[in-house]
Design a protein around this motif. Sequence first.
Motif, PDB file in Angstrom:
ATOM      1  N   HIS A 136       0.820  -1.219   0.000  1.00 50.88           N
ATOM      2  CA  HIS A 136       0.000   0.000   0.000  1.00 50.88           C
ATOM      3  C   HIS A 136       0.856   1.273   0.000  1.00 50.88           C
ATOM      4  N   HIS A 140       1.157   4.644  -2.631  1.00 53.63           N
ATOM      5  CA  HIS A 140       1.275   6.091  -2.374  1.00 53.63           C
ATOM      6  C   HIS A 140       2.574   6.629  -2.985  1.00 53.63           C
ATOM      7  N   SER A 170       0.837   9.783   5.784  1.00 55.40           N
ATOM      8  CA  SER A 170      -0.537   9.285   5.696  1.00 55.40           C
ATOM      9  C   SER A 170      -1.089   9.157   7.104  1.00 55.40           C
ATOM     10  N   GLY A 171      -2.211   8.447   7.239  1.00 52.29           N
ATOM     11  CA  GLY A 171      -2.779   8.257   8.564  1.00 52.29           C
ATOM     12  C   GLY A 171      -1.932   7.307   9.402  1.00 52.29           C
ATOM     13  N   GLY A 172      -1.253   6.378   8.745  1.00 50.37           N
ATOM     14  CA  GLY A 172      -0.504   5.365   9.484  1.00 50.37           C
ATOM     15  C   GLY A 172       1.009   5.539   9.431  1.00 50.37           C
ATOM     16  N   GLY A 197      -0.713  12.348   9.974  1.00 50.93           N
ATOM     17  CA  GLY A 197      -2.164  12.214   9.799  1.00 50.93           C
ATOM     18  C   GLY A 197      -2.856  11.927  11.129  1.00 50.93           C
ATOM     19  N   ASP A 201      -5.726  13.993  13.071  1.00 45.88           N
ATOM     20  CA  ASP A 201      -6.984  13.351  13.490  1.00 45.88           C
ATOM     21  C   ASP A 201      -7.222  13.523  14.987  1.00 45.88           C
ATOM     22  N   GLY A 214      -7.840  15.625   9.339  1.00 41.36           N
ATOM     23  CA  GLY A 214      -6.958  16.378   8.438  1.00 41.36           C
ATOM     24  C   GLY A 214      -7.683  17.443   7.622  1.00 41.36           C
ATOM     25  N   PRO A 215      -8.681  17.019   6.836  1.00 40.78           N
ATOM     26  CA  PRO A 215      -9.346  18.016   5.983  1.00 40.78           C
ATOM     27  C   PRO A 215     -10.036  19.115   6.794  1.00 40.78           C
ATOM     28  N   ASP A 218      -7.364  21.443   8.239  1.00 40.18           N
ATOM     29  CA  ASP A 218      -6.830  22.184   7.089  1.00 40.18           C
ATOM     30  C   ASP A 218      -7.743  23.365   6.756  1.00 40.18           C
ATOM     31  N   GLY A 310      -2.219  10.622   2.336  1.00 42.97           N
ATOM     32  CA  GLY A 310      -3.390  11.460   2.589  1.00 42.97           C
ATOM     33  C   GLY A 310      -3.053  12.883   3.009  1.00 42.97           C
ATOM     34  N   VAL A 311      -1.992  13.044   3.803  1.00 45.61           N
ATOM     35  CA  VAL A 311      -1.632  14.371   4.319  1.00 45.61           C
ATOM     36  C   VAL A 311      -1.119  15.279   3.188  1.00 45.61           C
ATOM     37  N   ASN A 314      -2.835  18.440   2.109  1.00 49.49           N
ATOM     38  CA  ASN A 314      -2.789  19.676   2.890  1.00 49.49           C
ATOM     39  C   ASN A 314      -2.094  20.802   2.110  1.00 49.49           C
ATOM     40  N   THR A 341      -5.335  10.590  -0.908  1.00 49.65           N
ATOM     41  CA  THR A 341      -5.897   9.623   0.047  1.00 49.65           C
ATOM     42  C   THR A 341      -6.080   8.285  -0.669  1.00 49.65           C
ATOM     43  N   ASP A 342      -6.393   7.240   0.113  1.00 51.03           N
ATOM     44  CA  ASP A 342      -6.399   5.881  -0.431  1.00 51.03           C
ATOM     45  C   ASP A 342      -7.321   5.739  -1.646  1.00 51.03           C
TER      46      ASP A 342
HETATM   47  O1  KG4 Z   1      -3.216   7.836   2.968  1.00 51.37           O
HETATM   48  P1  KG4 Z   1      -4.479   7.866   3.716  1.00 51.37           P
HETATM   49  O2  KG4 Z   1      -5.765   8.007   2.925  1.00 51.37           O
HETATM   50  O3  KG4 Z   1      -4.655   6.603   4.610  1.00 51.37           O
HETATM   51  C1  KG4 Z   1      -3.587   5.878   5.150  1.00 51.37           C
HETATM   52  O4  KG4 Z   1      -2.923   5.146   4.389  1.00 51.37           O
HETATM   53  O5  KG4 Z   1      -3.382   6.061   6.361  1.00 51.37           O
HETATM   54  O6  KG4 Z   1      -4.356   9.069   4.762  1.00 51.37           O
HETATM   55  C2  KG4 Z   1      -5.384   9.419   5.619  1.00 51.37           C
HETATM   56  C3  KG4 Z   1      -4.890  10.548   6.483  1.00 51.37           C
HETATM   57  C4  KG4 Z   1      -5.838  10.876   7.643  1.00 51.37           C
HETATM   58  O7  KG4 Z   1      -5.097  10.920   8.837  1.00 51.37           O
HETATM   59  C5  KG4 Z   1      -6.371  12.239   7.249  1.00 51.37           C
HETATM   60  O8  KG4 Z   1      -6.723  13.048   8.368  1.00 51.37           O
HETATM   61  C6  KG4 Z   1      -5.190  12.820   6.494  1.00 51.37           C
HETATM   62  O9  KG4 Z   1      -4.730  11.747   5.722  1.00 51.37           O
HETATM   63  N1  KG4 Z   1      -5.589  13.938   5.623  1.00 51.37           N
HETATM   64  C7  KG4 Z   1      -5.130  15.204   5.768  1.00 51.37           C
HETATM   65  C8  KG4 Z   1      -5.800  16.000   4.811  1.00 51.37           C
HETATM   66  N2  KG4 Z   1      -6.630  15.178   4.101  1.00 51.37           N
HETATM   67  C9  KG4 Z   1      -6.485  13.925   4.605  1.00 51.37           C
HETATM   68  N3  KG4 Z   1      -4.231  15.708   6.636  1.00 51.37           N
HETATM   69  C10 KG4 Z   1      -3.980  17.035   6.550  1.00 51.37           C
HETATM   70  N4  KG4 Z   1      -4.586  17.863   5.672  1.00 51.37           N
HETATM   71  C11 KG4 Z   1      -5.494  17.392   4.788  1.00 51.37           C
HETATM   72  N5  KG4 Z   1      -6.092  18.211   3.931  1.00 51.37           N
END
Ligand code: KG4
Length: 376
Positions: A136, A140, A170-172, A197, A201, A214-215, A218, A310-311, A314, A341-342
Amino acid sequence: MSEEKIIRIDMETTTDHAHVGNDKPILCLGIESSCDETSAAVVDSDKNILGHIIYSQIPEHQKYGGVVPELAARAHILAVDEVIKLALERANKTIDDIDVIAATAGPGLIGGVLIGWMTATGIANATNKPLVAVNHLEGHALVPRLKSSSATDSATNIDVEFPYLLMLASGGHCQILLVHGVGKYEMIGQTLDDSAGEAFDKIAKMLGLGYPGGPIVDSRAKLGNPKRFNFPRPLCDKPGCDFSFSGIKTAARMLLDKTSQDEIDENFINDFCASFQQAIVDCITNRLTNALKDDRVKNAKPKTMVVAGGVAKNSAIRSAMEMLANKNNMLFAAPPMNLCTDNGAMIAWAGIENYKQGNIVHEPVAPRPRWPLTEL
Ligand code: KG4
Ligand code: ZN
C-alpha cells in the motif's frame, strides 16, 4: 450491495495520454481495501485512468471518531464486488480485456486487506491472469509518477524520475524516503511515535471537530492565525530526519485543559488549528532540510522532491514543500488531490510498475498487517 446503496464517488477519469509505439498498453485492474475505502480502478500503462470507483466508509465510522476495524472489514465484503464491477463498466472494459490484476496485500487493517487480496487472488486464478501483491505504501509512493497531463496544478504535471526524495505522510505512516526505483526504498527518517495524519486526526477529535481530522483542521487553519499559540516543534533543534508529534498533541491537550469553555469560540478553534498546522509544517520543512544535507541524499542527487499520502492533500504542506524544493533547485511534485488519500488507481499504477519489473505472484501470498517499504 446494490449500486444505489454504495456511497460512491466516481473519480475523474483521465484519458489524455496518447499511446506511442505498436505494442498495446498494459491494462491493470487495481483493488484497494486496507483501511476505510473500498476502491477499484482500471489504469493503463500510458497513465490513463479509465475507470475509478471509491466507496468511502467514512460515514460509517464517523460516529465512533475513527475507523472500527471489524466494521470496516464487513463494509469491504459488502462493497468489493460491486466496486470492481462499476470500475470495469466505467472503463468500458470486461475482465477479459485486463492484462494484470493488482491488489493491496499490506500493510493495513488485516480484515480489509484480506478481503481485497482474496478477491484479487480469486479473479486472477479464475481468469488465469498475472497477479501483483502491492504494498500500500508503494501505491502512495509511486502514484506521483501517474501524472495527469491535463492537470492545472503544476506539481501534478511533473515527470517524476528516479531517484526522488519522498515525504510520505498518511494516517498510518510518516517517513522521508529516497526512492531509487520500483521496490527500492531507502529510509532517511521516520516518526518515533504518531504519524502526521494521526496528529491531525487527534487534534480534531480533541476539539470535537469530527473524523477524519486532516481536511477539517486544514480548512479551519485557513481562517486562523498561525502565530496565536506556540506549539512545540519536537526534534527540530536536533540533527537527523526523524519526526515526533506526540509532544505537539500533549501541548494541545494541556492548552485545552487550561482554557475555559467559554473562551473556546470559533476564532479560538481556527487559531488553534492554524497554529497546530504551522507546527507540523515547520517540523516537515526542518526534517526535509536536514534530509537534503544527508550524505545518502547528496550522493543520490534526486531532482524532485515529492509529497504523497493522505496528508499530501494539505495545502500548507504542499506550498511549504514547493518553496523548499525551489530554494534547493529541485522540482516539486505531488499527486492530484483525488489520488492523495487511499484509492484504487494508485494500486493499479503500482501494479503496472511492478508487472513491468516481472514482480508477479507465483505462489499463495499471505497478506501482511505490517510491511515496511524497506522490506520489498
Ligand atoms: O493515505 P491515507 O488516505 O490513509 C492511510 O494510508 O493512512 O491518509 C489518511 C490521512 C488521515 O489521517 C487524514 O486526516 C489525512 O490523511 N488527511 C489530511 C488531509 N486530508 C487527509 N491531513 C492534513 N490535511 C489534509 N487536507
Ligand atoms: Zn494510505
